[in-house]
Design an enzyme around this catalytic site. Sequence first.
Site, mmCIF file in Angstrom:
data_model
loop_
_atom_site.group_PDB
_atom_site.id
_atom_site.type_symbol
_atom_site.label_atom_id
_atom_site.label_comp_id
_atom_site.label_asym_id
_atom_site.label_seq_id
_atom_site.Cartn_x
_atom_site.Cartn_y
_atom_site.Cartn_z
ATOM 1 N N ARG A 10 48.567 43.175 16.340
ATOM 2 C CA ARG A 10 47.671 44.242 15.902
ATOM 3 C C ARG A 10 46.223 43.773 16.007
ATOM 4 O O ARG A 10 45.790 42.913 15.251
ATOM 5 C CB ARG A 10 48.026 44.572 14.453
ATOM 6 C CG ARG A 10 47.681 45.930 13.956
ATOM 7 C CD ARG A 10 48.605 46.340 12.837
ATOM 8 N NE ARG A 10 49.837 46.829 13.419
ATOM 9 C CZ ARG A 10 49.992 48.066 13.899
ATOM 10 N NH1 ARG A 10 49.019 48.941 13.823
ATOM 11 N NH2 ARG A 10 51.131 48.431 14.444
ATOM 12 N N LYS A 53 49.781 48.266 21.338
ATOM 13 C CA LYS A 53 50.551 49.422 21.791
ATOM 14 C C LYS A 53 51.300 49.034 23.073
ATOM 15 O O LYS A 53 52.099 48.106 23.038
ATOM 16 C CB LYS A 53 49.635 50.637 21.900
ATOM 17 C CG LYS A 53 49.059 51.005 20.524
ATOM 18 C CD LYS A 53 48.133 52.196 20.512
ATOM 19 C CE LYS A 53 47.550 52.402 19.126
ATOM 20 N NZ LYS A 53 46.562 53.506 19.077
ATOM 21 N N GLU A 86 33.183 32.196 12.225
ATOM 22 C CA GLU A 86 32.156 33.226 12.472
ATOM 23 C C GLU A 86 31.291 32.828 13.655
ATOM 24 O O GLU A 86 30.873 31.668 13.770
ATOM 25 C CB GLU A 86 31.279 33.396 11.229
ATOM 26 C CG GLU A 86 31.953 34.241 10.165
ATOM 27 C CD GLU A 86 31.142 34.307 8.894
ATOM 28 O OE1 GLU A 86 30.399 33.349 8.614
ATOM 29 O OE2 GLU A 86 31.262 35.308 8.169
ATOM 30 N N THR A 116 43.330 48.896 21.907
ATOM 31 C CA THR A 116 44.103 48.140 20.934
ATOM 32 C C THR A 116 44.952 47.163 21.739
ATOM 33 O O THR A 116 45.125 47.315 22.948
ATOM 34 C CB THR A 116 45.049 49.046 20.125
ATOM 35 O OG1 THR A 116 45.856 49.776 21.047
ATOM 36 C CG2 THR A 116 44.294 50.021 19.242
ATOM 37 N N ASP A 126 38.631 54.666 26.183
ATOM 38 C CA ASP A 126 39.451 54.106 25.102
ATOM 39 C C ASP A 126 40.899 54.180 25.584
ATOM 40 O O ASP A 126 41.524 55.235 25.538
ATOM 41 C CB ASP A 126 39.241 54.929 23.829
ATOM 42 C CG ASP A 126 40.160 54.482 22.695
ATOM 43 O OD1 ASP A 126 41.013 53.599 22.926
ATOM 44 O OD2 ASP A 126 40.027 55.034 21.581
ATOM 45 N N TYR A 128 37.994 29.447 9.513
ATOM 46 C CA TYR A 128 36.817 30.319 9.596
ATOM 47 C C TYR A 128 36.043 29.984 10.855
ATOM 48 O O TYR A 128 35.761 28.818 11.113
ATOM 49 C CB TYR A 128 35.904 30.142 8.368
ATOM 50 C CG TYR A 128 35.858 31.407 7.551
ATOM 51 C CD1 TYR A 128 35.255 32.555 8.082
ATOM 52 C CD2 TYR A 128 36.435 31.485 6.302
ATOM 53 C CE1 TYR A 128 35.237 33.739 7.369
ATOM 54 C CE2 TYR A 128 36.430 32.665 5.586
ATOM 55 C CZ TYR A 128 35.825 33.800 6.122
ATOM 56 O OH TYR A 128 35.826 34.968 5.419
HETATM 57 C C1 LIG Z 1 45.602 53.805 18.155
HETATM 58 C C2 LIG Z 1 44.287 54.278 18.677
HETATM 59 C C3 LIG Z 1 43.076 53.848 18.111
HETATM 60 C C4 LIG Z 1 42.987 53.119 16.792
HETATM 61 O O1 LIG Z 1 43.588 51.947 16.653
HETATM 62 P P1 LIG Z 1 43.853 51.313 15.199
HETATM 63 O O2 LIG Z 1 44.205 49.921 15.530
HETATM 64 O O3 LIG Z 1 44.947 52.113 14.591
HETATM 65 O O4 LIG Z 1 42.587 51.429 14.409
HETATM 66 C C5 LIG Z 1 41.901 54.235 18.719
HETATM 67 N N1 LIG Z 1 41.906 55.010 19.822
HETATM 68 C C6 LIG Z 1 43.046 55.470 20.368
HETATM 69 C C7 LIG Z 1 42.977 56.334 21.584
HETATM 70 C C8 LIG Z 1 44.265 55.123 19.809
HETATM 71 O O5 LIG Z 1 45.383 55.617 20.349
#
Ligand SMILES: *Cc1c(COP(=O)(O)O)cnc(C)c1O
Length: 455
Positions: A241, A235, A63, A232, A206, A61
């Site tokens: 993750r 990807k 925090e 993220t 994003d 933990y």
């Molecule tokens: C995949 C994605 C997310 C969300 O990610 P999660 O880990 O699935 O919550 C947010 N924005 C974009 C543009 C994405 O492609």
Amino acid sequence: MEVESVRMEWLHELKRADPEIYDLIKKELERQRTGLEMIPSENFTSLAVMQASGSILTNKYSEGYPGKRYYGGNQFIDMVERAAIERAKKLFGVVHVNVQPYSGSPANLAVLLALCKPGDTISGMNLTDGGHLTHGWKTSETGMLFNSVPYHVKPDGYIDIDEVRKIAAEHKPRMIWVGATAYTREFPFEELSKIADECGAYLVADVAHISGLIAGGVHKSPTPYVHVITTTTHKTLRGPRGAMIMVTEKGMQKDPELADKIDRTIFPGLQGGPHDHTTAGIAIALLEASRPEFKTYAQQVVKNARALAEALKANGIKLVTDGTDNHMILVDLTPFGKGKGVFVQDALDVAGITLNKNTIPHDPASPFYPSGVRMGTPALTTRGMKEPEMHIIGKWIAEVINEAKGYELPEDKETRQEYLKKFKAEIPENRKLVAIRQQVAELCSRFPLYPEVSL
Ligand SMILES: *Cc1c(COP(=O)(O)O)cnc(C)c1O
């Protein structure tokens, strides 16, 4: 002890402790090995990333933030988190990084809550045009807590910058999103930054899908143009993750408290203890992404997407924007009728090719039965596949589309369910698809996945 033997021991223990889950992991490994993984948001991490993510760091933990924790015993966790932060700062050229968001969606919610008050106006790309749920779609809390005025893509599939300009002038949004889950062209960071600056809005990129391409130098970086970047880590960046929120120099100039606001919104605002095992995995992925081999990987991802796009077009398949700049391709199935995405996705599944149905710009059908499919090359490229394989795969996909295109979704809801049931029953028997499935398995066996691992 050798890393390899530790790993084998862990799996051995899993087999003994829970044969049911062990067996399912084994089956899933087999599925990943023998099929073509073409969902553009998926990838295969290195064994090193997996070992960190499956490590004893899950026990702790912590925090708070490095040097400011609520619990004791965090001297090594602090170093792990600091390493992740420093590596991200260097790789993306930003001045502040938070590596604690549990995933992309909570990261985006945190940015919204840090920068806006409920009821404020925000603008992002419309979901059915390729935007993400968390950019203000009506069924997402981000569309309920905030006044969302989405922008769209033009009929040619490119972002309608004139519309963004109009929204900025008329609605004075507090925040503008740039980024998407289904967009195959380079994002116009520079143009949008002018619009955001003129109306005083925060511009947030994003880059969940493309952060690996940015790190590898094959997509323009948003860093000089935006105030905040979210991504993220699982990807194209090829980590575990998780997610990161990054603040740019430009962001700190607009609001010197930006970094603090974001950190406070993540903790204590939204989350509790960070996932330290994930943080370690992120640190490793960032180190890997800073190496020359990763540049080569990112370049190959894009080369493969282009080769695949060419192969599809040569076989009579129409693409949104007629091609791609990144890792992703959106197939427009409307030349065969509307709402064909579901049939093509299922038929490809039978053939051992995993991807997803997707809306296309100005889709004539509903988001539930969209008229397109989306695919990408990050995972296949990690396996080592190159242009020659993309040509073969493009031809297979076109053949599968040919097999599936004759199915017509009935307008009436009751007959629709019956029809889909009949389709699902007969499609696995399709001889052509079964033959392609065998060829897919043969191709996959030439590009082994995790050859070091045997279960
Ligand atoms: C995949 C994605 C997310 C969300 O990610 P999660 O880990 O699935 O919550 C947010 N924005 C974009 C543009 C994405 O492609």
